[in-house]
Write a protein that holds these residues in place. Sequence first.
Motif, mmCIF file in Angstrom:
data_model
loop_
_atom_site.group_PDB
_atom_site.id
_atom_site.type_symbol
_atom_site.label_atom_id
_atom_site.label_comp_id
_atom_site.label_asym_id
_atom_site.label_seq_id
_atom_site.Cartn_x
_atom_site.Cartn_y
_atom_site.Cartn_z
ATOM 1 N N LEU A 296 6.459 -6.601 -22.720
ATOM 2 C CA LEU A 296 5.973 -4.960 -23.419
ATOM 3 C C LEU A 296 4.714 -4.686 -23.694
ATOM 4 O O LEU A 296 4.201 -5.895 -24.265
ATOM 5 C CB LEU A 296 6.105 -4.406 -25.209
ATOM 6 N N ALA B 37 11.524 -3.844 -19.742
ATOM 7 C CA ALA B 37 11.106 -3.493 -21.242
ATOM 8 C C ALA B 37 10.621 -1.972 -21.187
ATOM 9 O O ALA B 37 10.560 -1.364 -19.625
ATOM 10 C CB ALA B 37 9.525 -4.340 -21.644
ATOM 11 N N SER C 245 11.696 -1.805 -26.299
ATOM 12 C CA SER C 245 13.296 -3.002 -26.322
ATOM 13 C C SER C 245 12.611 -3.477 -25.175
ATOM 14 O O SER C 245 11.600 -3.073 -23.870
ATOM 15 C CB SER C 245 13.982 -2.460 -26.267
ATOM 16 N N GLU C 246 12.388 -5.395 -25.313
ATOM 17 C CA GLU C 246 12.362 -6.096 -24.114
ATOM 18 C C GLU C 246 13.036 -6.625 -23.639
ATOM 19 O O GLU C 246 13.552 -7.335 -24.891
ATOM 20 C CB GLU C 246 11.253 -6.616 -24.414
ATOM 21 N N ALA D 121 17.066 -2.970 -23.844
ATOM 22 C CA ALA D 121 16.991 -3.491 -22.202
ATOM 23 C C ALA D 121 17.083 -4.652 -22.080
ATOM 24 O O ALA D 121 17.951 -5.349 -22.691
ATOM 25 C CB ALA D 121 15.417 -4.118 -22.665
#
Length: 449
Positions: free
Chosen positions: A33, A279, A26-27, A246
């Motif tokens: 990431l 992230a 997740s970012e 995130a």
Amino acid sequence: MGDQGSSKRRKDTLRYHSGFRNHVSSEALPGALPVGQNSPQRCPYGLYAEQLSGSAFTAPRSHNLRSWLYRIRPSVVQGAYRPLEMPRVATAPLKNISPDPNPMRWDPMPMVDDDSDFLEGLTTLAVNGDVQTQTGCGTHLYAFTRGMRQRFFCNADGELLIVPQQGSLEVRSEMGLLHVASGEIVVIPRGIKFQLNPLDESDSDTRHVCRGYVAENYGAPLELPSLGPIGANGLANPRDFLAPSAWYEECSDDHELVTKFAGGFWMATLDHSPLDVVAWHGNYAPYKYDLATFNAINTVSFDHPDPSIFTVLTSPSDTAGVANLDFVIFPPRWMVAENTFRPPYFHRNLMSELMGLIHGEYDAKREGFSPGSASLHNAMTPHGPDAATFAAASQADLAPQYQGNTLAFMFESRYLFQATPHALKAEFRQQEYGAVWQGLESHFTPHTR
């Protein structure tokens, strides 16, 4: 991917990742990431790479828990810790206090302070095991009306299983945001920084009361129980567990980080928010679960299976089949057993049980156990339906009946609970709890079957 962009004041539409302890990527900014390496020489956006491990490095792959966090500042950027007094919160073992075999029950805990946050409104009921040997658990009640503002919490002693009874919560954590209502639960793994606030606190004209229960698990992380003969489709479904996307905030205000460590509380100052993770990827993150999605298994013939069939999550111990901590619920369900006493039967158990009621009525108690109450029955302490419940159930019409107005739960452990001095002396303790069984008279008729 997570929400695209985030800031201190931004509340984007929440996006969740589905699945129990799935590996999540997740970012909050595109490309945050790293690709191909967890800790490259230079991370995107000038971020720092930091690994958070929830298990030993050498744990088997199936039980190895860790996440990589890509954050604006590493966690080491903080002031020195100094002790913080939290007199109503206790940790096992309690010195000079023996576990008590008497059944105990408490009314809903009154508000400690009309202007308290989650930490200020936290009170320990009972503990067991030993935090330094990572066995057992603590059980707490909370009641608060305001958010934690510039304060954050990190529990180094164990993971927190939070059961809201009244009021919805906003959980702001290093991995993102979770909204948790009564009827749901949220688990904050050990060592993760977070903040707990009333969900609708922005409505300044309304006083938001949040109440609930907390299990602090010192032992092995909670996991889904094995289904065995139940098969593939029963109890809690892994896909119904939700982890956050995130979300980060960047600000230079003064903040406080409260950490629980070896039973003590410590406070450190920061010149930034600790929720600065842009992230992350891994399988170690907070998660929530809607108890309404639990698929209850019951009988279609006679008797009823042991209450272990209602286990949502379990923390195993070093003895197979004997849990460090079980989280069990008694949800809405059909009662269909033939020629069977349907409420929970009279019982003496190897495990110790601390029970709470989220809403409705519990089918073994006719009075004295309202939403927000708690009861404690230590190992081998007899318990079961009160006299009024027994009388009604013994004469009931056994047509199929939907038990709908109920949601109770139990924290169950192999270790004996020590009730805290505060809980033993509390004004909201029901000192005459044992009287609910005194109306159970003898009906023995030796000459008439």
